[in-house]
Design a protein around this motif. Structure first.
Motif, PDB file in Angstrom:
ATOM      1  N   PHE A 212       0.877  -1.172   0.000  1.00 37.78           N
ATOM      2  CA  PHE A 212       0.000   0.000   0.000  1.00 37.78           C
ATOM      3  C   PHE A 212       0.909   1.215   0.000  1.00 37.78           C
ATOM      4  O   PHE A 212       1.928   1.242   0.688  1.00 37.78           O
ATOM      5  CB  PHE A 212      -0.907   0.042   1.234  1.00 37.78           C
ATOM      6  CG  PHE A 212      -1.726   1.314   1.309  1.00 37.78           C
ATOM      7  CD1 PHE A 212      -2.984   1.378   0.721  1.00 37.78           C
ATOM      8  CD2 PHE A 212      -1.222   2.448   1.939  1.00 37.78           C
ATOM      9  CE1 PHE A 212      -3.715   2.565   0.763  1.00 37.78           C
ATOM     10  CE2 PHE A 212      -1.952   3.627   1.992  1.00 37.78           C
ATOM     11  CZ  PHE A 212      -3.200   3.688   1.396  1.00 37.78           C
ATOM     12  N   SER A 213       0.516   2.247  -0.766  1.00 39.71           N
ATOM     13  CA  SER A 213       1.240   3.513  -0.709  1.00 39.71           C
ATOM     14  C   SER A 213       0.233   4.651  -0.694  1.00 39.71           C
ATOM     15  O   SER A 213      -0.805   4.586  -1.360  1.00 39.71           O
ATOM     16  CB  SER A 213       2.195   3.665  -1.906  1.00 39.71           C
ATOM     17  OG  SER A 213       1.477   3.793  -3.116  1.00 39.71           O
ATOM     18  N   ILE A 243       3.907  -1.025   3.740  1.00 35.04           N
ATOM     19  CA  ILE A 243       3.114   0.195   3.684  1.00 35.04           C
ATOM     20  C   ILE A 243       4.050   1.385   3.528  1.00 35.04           C
ATOM     21  O   ILE A 243       4.951   1.597   4.361  1.00 35.04           O
ATOM     22  CB  ILE A 243       2.262   0.351   4.963  1.00 35.04           C
ATOM     23  CG1 ILE A 243       1.309  -0.847   5.092  1.00 35.04           C
ATOM     24  CG2 ILE A 243       1.480   1.658   4.939  1.00 35.04           C
ATOM     25  CD1 ILE A 243       0.566  -0.892   6.428  1.00 35.04           C
ATOM     26  N   PHE A 244       3.852   2.143   2.460  1.00 35.53           N
ATOM     27  CA  PHE A 244       4.696   3.295   2.170  1.00 35.53           C
ATOM     28  C   PHE A 244       3.868   4.574   2.300  1.00 35.53           C
ATOM     29  O   PHE A 244       2.807   4.688   1.701  1.00 35.53           O
ATOM     30  CB  PHE A 244       5.266   3.194   0.753  1.00 35.53           C
ATOM     31  CG  PHE A 244       6.076   1.944   0.518  1.00 35.53           C
ATOM     32  CD1 PHE A 244       7.424   1.910   0.824  1.00 35.53           C
ATOM     33  CD2 PHE A 244       5.476   0.798   0.000  1.00 35.53           C
ATOM     34  CE1 PHE A 244       8.170   0.748   0.617  1.00 35.53           C
ATOM     35  CE2 PHE A 244       6.207  -0.356  -0.214  1.00 35.53           C
ATOM     36  CZ  PHE A 244       7.564  -0.382   0.098  1.00 35.53           C
ATOM     37  N   GLY A 245       4.372   5.512   3.080  1.00 31.88           N
ATOM     38  CA  GLY A 245       3.659   6.767   3.249  1.00 31.88           C
ATOM     39  C   GLY A 245       3.732   7.234   4.686  1.00 31.88           C
ATOM     40  O   GLY A 245       4.162   6.501   5.585  1.00 31.88           O
ATOM     41  N   GLY A 270       7.374   4.517   6.009  1.00 34.93           N
ATOM     42  CA  GLY A 270       7.355   5.967   5.932  1.00 34.93           C
ATOM     43  C   GLY A 270       7.288   6.437   4.485  1.00 34.93           C
ATOM     44  O   GLY A 270       7.150   5.641   3.541  1.00 34.93           O
ATOM     45  N   ALA A 271       7.391   7.744   4.303  1.00 29.93           N
ATOM     46  CA  ALA A 271       7.370   8.305   2.945  1.00 29.93           C
ATOM     47  C   ALA A 271       8.705   8.043   2.267  1.00 29.93           C
ATOM     48  O   ALA A 271       9.771   8.225   2.869  1.00 29.93           O
ATOM     49  CB  ALA A 271       7.095   9.800   3.006  1.00 29.93           C
ATOM     50  N   GLU A 276      12.843   7.173  -7.195  1.00 26.59           N
ATOM     51  CA  GLU A 276      14.043   6.445  -6.808  1.00 26.59           C
ATOM     52  C   GLU A 276      13.752   5.188  -5.991  1.00 26.59           C
ATOM     53  O   GLU A 276      14.519   4.216  -6.050  1.00 26.59           O
ATOM     54  CB  GLU A 276      14.977   7.354  -5.997  1.00 26.59           C
ATOM     55  CG  GLU A 276      15.497   8.560  -6.755  1.00 26.59           C
ATOM     56  CD  GLU A 276      14.534   9.731  -6.740  1.00 26.59           C
ATOM     57  OE1 GLU A 276      14.862  10.777  -7.327  1.00 26.59           O
ATOM     58  OE2 GLU A 276      13.441   9.595  -6.137  1.00 26.59           O
ATOM     59  N   THR A 277      12.663   5.179  -5.216  1.00 24.95           N
ATOM     60  CA  THR A 277      12.422   4.066  -4.297  1.00 24.95           C
ATOM     61  C   THR A 277      11.092   3.354  -4.521  1.00 24.95           C
ATOM     62  O   THR A 277      11.048   2.124  -4.685  1.00 24.95           O
ATOM     63  CB  THR A 277      12.481   4.562  -2.838  1.00 24.95           C
ATOM     64  OG1 THR A 277      13.736   5.208  -2.606  1.00 24.95           O
ATOM     65  CG2 THR A 277      12.318   3.393  -1.862  1.00 24.95           C
TER      66      THR A 277
END
Length: 388
Positions: A212-213, A243-245, A270-271, A276-277
């Motif tokens: 999830f982002s 989880i990204f964000g 995290g964000a 790049e990622t």
């Protein structure tokens, strides 16, 4: 000779960084593409704002921008001359301040629209709760919707981002078009070789890799992610969920994952930088995206996720239904039904050939919706209307 200037009125503001313009990076990327494809000058009319209003911003020298940045006044007719000498105006239909543009200039206006009235009301309720203030704001929105529909009827065309906006407003315009917004260029999209590697990994039978982002706020439904993981754990499905964000619910989500004994399976990163990622990570280590969006705004997340070769399982909001209708790229489940979300993921984890087919379909469908293709289609639409 008639003017060939394209005037664009973005909803995002600009700020000053000394003598440089501080601008939204995504807006600049889009405007640069407009400037490359439009057969004339591009003029960007922007309202001056505070730098804090521009979340992902950067300072630019005016000489390095292939478009003009012009400060816009508060009154609808403040920039009449900037509208009148143009070939066409591309205005923000979600912005109430732009709805009067067809009244102040004879230059053809095309509106961009993203959110329907239903979506606006739902976003407001989710973000503010059910209060007297919310009720008053909702009533104001309903009244202003008449202005929006009148403006769209007066306009020369309409560009609708996503299926809900297109379905709601296309009948008001003589020249409507639908598009799916994305930042993913052709070079960023998953290549056939990357799709083949992902399919091979899926078919090898390792624990399903979920992702999830987005902003970690209630409006994105992220408060359902840990309960979803708990429900998926109960099905006996091996998985990891990355989880990204960042956002106001991040700490609570981390605590909930730890207390549920899922700290090794639900991982909050995290964000992270998009290019790049996030993009390479989704292309290399994500099999399925879990989308808990409760609202039907046309998030870039949908097409950008598919472009990484990652199909989606999510709540059946109208925006995701429009994406899922494009091909075998997603599974919708009833809104707010965490158990149904877990069952859908468990079924795909158990049927790896079906998941592999969805991965291939995601890569294929997204090819027609690259950043370059979408902007080209939108510029072609404007050129047809402006006859330039």
């Amino acid at each position: 000779m008639s003017s060939q200037t394209l005037v664009v009125t973005p909803s995002v503001p600009f700020a000053m960084d000394g003598s440089r313009f501080y601008l939204d990076i995504k807006a600049v990327d889009g405007l640069k593409r407009y400037a490359a494809l439009w057969p004339g000058r591009v003029r960007c009319l922007m309202r001056r704002g505070d730098r804090s209003q521009i979340v992902f911003g950067k300072a630019y020298d005016a000489a390095d921008l292939p478009f003009d940045v012009v400060a816009r006044g508060d009154a609808p007719d403040s920039n009449r001359a900037d509208f009148d000498d143009a070939a066409i105006v591309l205005a923000a239909g979600d912005s109430y301040g732009d709805l009067a543009i067809p009244d102040v200039t004879a230059t053809p206006t095309v509106f961009i629209i993203e959110n329907t009235l239903v979506t606006r009301l739902r976003i407001l309720r989710l973000s503010q709760g059910l209060t007297l203030r919310t009720a008053k704001s909702m009533a104001w929105m309903v009244l202003r919707e008449r202005d929006r529909r009148r403006a769209f009827e007066q306009a020369a065309g309409l560009q609708a981002n996503g299926s809900p906006a297109f379905d709601s407003y296309q009948h008001l315009s003589e020249a409507p078009m639908r598009y799916f917004d994305t930042r993913m260029t052709r070079s960023q999209q998953a290549s056939p070789a990357e799709i083949d590697r992902k399919v091979a990994q899926v078919l090898a039978g390792a624990p399903i890799r979920l992702a999830f982002s987005g902003r970690l706020a209630r409006i994105k439904g992220v408060d359902h992610l840990v309960p979803f993981a708990e429900a998926l754990q109960r099905t006996g499905t091996p998985f990891v969920l990355d989880i990204f964000g960042d956002g106001p619910l991040r700490a609570a989500m981390q605590d909930a994952a730890t207390q549920s004994g899922l700290g090794d399976k639900v991982r909050l990163h995290g964000a992270v930088p998009f290019d790049e990622t996030l993009v390479p990570t989704l292309k290399q280590t994500a099999d399925l995206f879990v989308c808990t969006h409760r609202q039907a705004d046309p998030s870039c997340t949908y097409m950008e996720t598919l472009s990484c070769g990652v199909p989606i399982v999510g709540y059946d909001n109208a925006a995701f239904r429009g994406i899922a209708a494009l091909g075998n790229v997603g599974v919708t489940v009833p809104m707010d039904d965490v158990s149904a979300l877990a069952r859908a993921v468990a079924r795909l984890s158990a049927d790896r050939p079906a998941l592999a087919d969805m991965i291939r379909a995601a890569g294929q469908v997204s090819q027609d919706h690259s950043f370059e293709n979408v902007v080209q289609q939108r510029i072609d639409h404007l050129r047809t209307i402006a006859q330039v």
